[in-house]
Design an enzyme around this catalytic site. Structure first.
Site, mmCIF file in Angstrom:
data_model
loop_
_atom_site.group_PDB
_atom_site.id
_atom_site.type_symbol
_atom_site.label_atom_id
_atom_site.label_comp_id
_atom_site.label_asym_id
_atom_site.label_seq_id
_atom_site.Cartn_x
_atom_site.Cartn_y
_atom_site.Cartn_z
ATOM 1 N N ARG B 373 0.801 -1.228 0.000
ATOM 2 C CA ARG B 373 0.000 0.000 0.000
ATOM 3 C C ARG B 373 0.831 1.273 0.000
ATOM 4 N NH1 ARG B 373 -3.436 -2.668 4.371
ATOM 5 N NH2 ARG B 373 -4.495 -4.202 3.119
ATOM 6 N N VAL B 374 2.009 1.228 0.555
ATOM 7 C CA VAL B 374 2.805 2.463 0.609
ATOM 8 C C VAL B 374 4.149 2.336 -0.107
ATOM 9 C CG1 VAL B 374 1.779 3.357 2.727
ATOM 10 C CG2 VAL B 374 3.743 1.857 2.873
#
Lengths: 137, 509
Positions: B373-374
């Site tokens: 996600r990051v």
């Protein structure tokens, strides 16, 4: 329906009920208290309730039970001094001292008051020295 | 000689000063399965450390009206009813220092590798002045103000991860999969690839077989990785309380290094066993069971642990903790209680599949179910450029592959996509313990996505890749230099690599 399960609360209630009673009145009250415990099927917990009751009475009347363990029997003078110091430290009217003789302590004494321990024994000093030297190494 | 010993002993004893103090004590009422019920200790705090008369340590977990439920961290067979228990007034903490690197320790920080005691830097040579720091195993995670978003990559050396599921420093990326799908292998490869990447690694082994741990240690030693790695081990034969505190002890060690502004990678292998250990403790402490008999706070158990992974901003000293927790699923069921919990806590997951593993696709990463996600923000520009379309290509390939099985009449573009997909899968295959440098990954993926590999037979892809990497390293110096220095290539670099790939293709048979 509420259930009565807390020994501390029961002991507290018994103490408050008996606080101002004396002689025959107190005997009657004690009988009633036992009847109540029996009715509520709490007699199996009587031992713990009594321990709690003693704690409450001691606290209210500023009596401090203390246990002293030592390798040799304490002299009356030392015992007197110890009681005086403990009474001062715990702000007590009376100190109930019970003595234990334990040769394994080697020397000095160990005082236990209400879950607090002051260990002044030779054995403790030697153990602490051992830990200190191991840590240093 | 003996005089010297006596003298030095005398000197040491002179420095010994025993302060008289009142200690809080209690008595053991019952002991069972690593748990002790203790009376007294009325003023004890939750999670406070206690010591038993035989020297074992415990932690107070359940504070009840008359008794305290203590977990025993060590051998509980020698503790008996009536033993004295002393409160220490301290929350459980472990000794840490720079010299812990390269060692195998238990969750209490004591060495178990037979290499002697861990002394502070300088140790007795410095006259015993230097001492180890003590870090609490439970502490509040760094707050919002101290944090910074993830922007620097963790190079795992595994192509499929670095390209498609990139991990950033300070990220929490879950590695999830069935037994024997290569979860630990990914973690170990990542540690091996951290050589000269300015990273300290902490590998926390929870409830693993000692033989497996020994193998891992030997592998890390052989790869020179123990020079920057600490192993915290709570073996399968140790009582559950040790497994329960192991990850917290690991992150406390990680925090010690992060405090110095260093980047730390921590691996929890695995958190399923950690949850099982906590379930055991909770049930023994008579806490109410919930779903799958786990206690109600099992989510908090992992969230407070993984929240301690972070990247701190410069103002607060910098440094980061990247966490790679591992979860073992049963028959690929990621919707079980613990997997869903940890998936929701982490910043993405690497999903490993048994089917892929037995098809020979190793690492058996299911690209469709895996996500970071990051990590995208942490990927270097050059990698972002070459890997941009790779995930989509692979997803389309999987879909078309299923269709292609039903009919042979396929149009040209579909065939092309299928061929590209086959080659992408082949390129992303990687042997264990053979991490690939980022610049080499970029060259390979560049050749793949630009279609230079489309006419190379699938069975020759590996040979092509190896040859191309060797050839380009010798002949595309500008390209490599640009990637190392500015993380991206210029038009000049692009022209050079294009020429190099074409030249190599001509010579490749």
């Amino acid at each position: 329906m509420t259930t009565i399960s807390n020994n501390n609360n029961i002991a507290q209630a018994i103490y408050l009920g008996s606080k101002d009673k004396k002689g025959h009145e107190l005997n009657l009250y004690a009988k009633e208290a036992v009847k109540f415990l029996n009715k509520k099927r709490l007699l199996s917990k009587a031992e713990n309730i009594l321990i709690k009751l003693k704690e409450i009475v001691d606290k209210e009347e500023k009596i401090v039970p203390a246990t002293v363990a030592s390798a040799n029997k304490l002299s009356p003078h030392a015992k007197h001094d110890l009681m005086r110091i403990l009474a001062k430290r715990y702000n007590a009217k009376e100190v109930e001292l019970s003595e234990i003789l334990d040769e394994r302590l080697l020397g000095g004494l160990k005082v236990e008051v209400g879950g607090e321990l002051i260990d002044l024994t030779l054995r403790n000093r030697i153990n602490k020295l051992k830990e200190y030297l191991i840590e240093k190494a | 000689m003996s005089n010297h010993i006596v003298e030095s002993l005398k000197k040491e004893i002179e420095g010994f000063n025993l302060a008289i103090k009142a200690e809080k004590v209690g008595k053991v009422i019952e002991v069972f399965d690593g748990i002790a019920k203790v009376s007294g200790l009325s003023d004890i705090k939750s999670s406070e450390m206690v010591t038993f008369s035989n020297g074992e340590t415990g932690v107070a977990l359940n504070l009840e009206e008359d008794t305290v439920g203590v977990i025993i961290l060590g051998d509980f067979s020698k503790i008996k009813e009536g033993d004295e228990v002393k409160a220490t007034g301290k929350i459980l903490e472990i000794p840490v220092g720079d010299t812990i690197v390269g060692r195998v320790v238990n969750p209490l920080g004591a060495p178990i590798d037979g290499k002697g005691a861990i002394s502070a830097k300088g140790g007795s040579a410095s006259g015993g002045k230097a001492s180890l720091s003590y870090y609490p195993i439970e502490c509040v995670a760094p707050g919002v103000i101290t944090r910074q978003s993830v922007s620097e990559p963790v190079a795992t050396g595994i192509k499929v991860i670095d390209a498609i599921i990139p991990i950033g420093r300070g990220q929490r990326e879950l590695i999830i999969g069935d037994r024997q799908t290569g979860k630990t292998a990914i973690a170990i490869d990542t540690i091996l690839n951290q050589k000269s990447q300015n990273m300290i690694c902490v590998y926390v082994s929870i409830g693993q077989k000692d033989s497996k741990l020994r193998k891992i240690e030997a592998r890390l030693e052989a790869g020179g990785a123990m020079a920057y790695t600490v192993i915290v081990s709570a073996g399968a034969s140790e009582p559950a309380p040790l497994s329960y505190i192991a990850p917290y002890a690991g992150v406390a060690i990680a925090e010690y290094f992060m405090e110095q502004g260093k980047d730390v990678l921590i691996i929890y292998d695995d958190l399923s066993k950690h949850a099982v250990a906590y379930r055991e403790i909770s049930l023994l402490l008579r806490r109410p069971p919930g779903r799958e008999a786990f206690p109600g706070d099992v989510f908090y158990l992992h969230s407070r642990l993984l929240e301690r992974a972070c990247r701190r901003n410069k103002k607060y000293g910098g440094g980061s903790i990247t966490a790679l927790p591992i979860i073992e699923t049963q028959a690929g069921d990621i919707s079980a209680y613990i997997p869903t919990n940890v998936i929701s806590i982490t910043d993405g997951q690497i999903f490993l599949e048994t089917d892929l593993f037995y098809k020979g696709i190793r690492p058996a990463v299911n690209v469709g179910f895996s996500v970071s996600r990051v990590g995208g923000n942490a990927q270097i520009k050059a990698m972002k450029k070459v890997a941009g379309t790779l995930k989509l290509d692979l997803a389309q390939y999987r879909e078309l592959e299923a269709f292609a099985q039903f009919g042979s009449d396929l149009d040209e573009s579909t065939k092309k996509q299928l061929e590209r997909g086959k080659r992408a899968v082949e390129v992303l295959k990687q042997l264990q313990y053979s991490p690939v440098k980022t610049e080499h990954q970029i060259v390979t993926l560049h050749a793949l996505t630009k279609g230079y590999m489309d006419d190379v037979p699938v069975e020759k892809i590996k040979a092509f890749e190896k040859g191309l990497v060797d050839y380009s390293e010798r002949n595309a110096k500008t390209f490599y230099k640009e990637i190392k220095e500015s993380k991206m290539w210029t038009d000049k670099g692009e022209a050079e690599i294009k020429k190099v790939i074409e030249d190599f293709k001509k010579s490749f048979q």
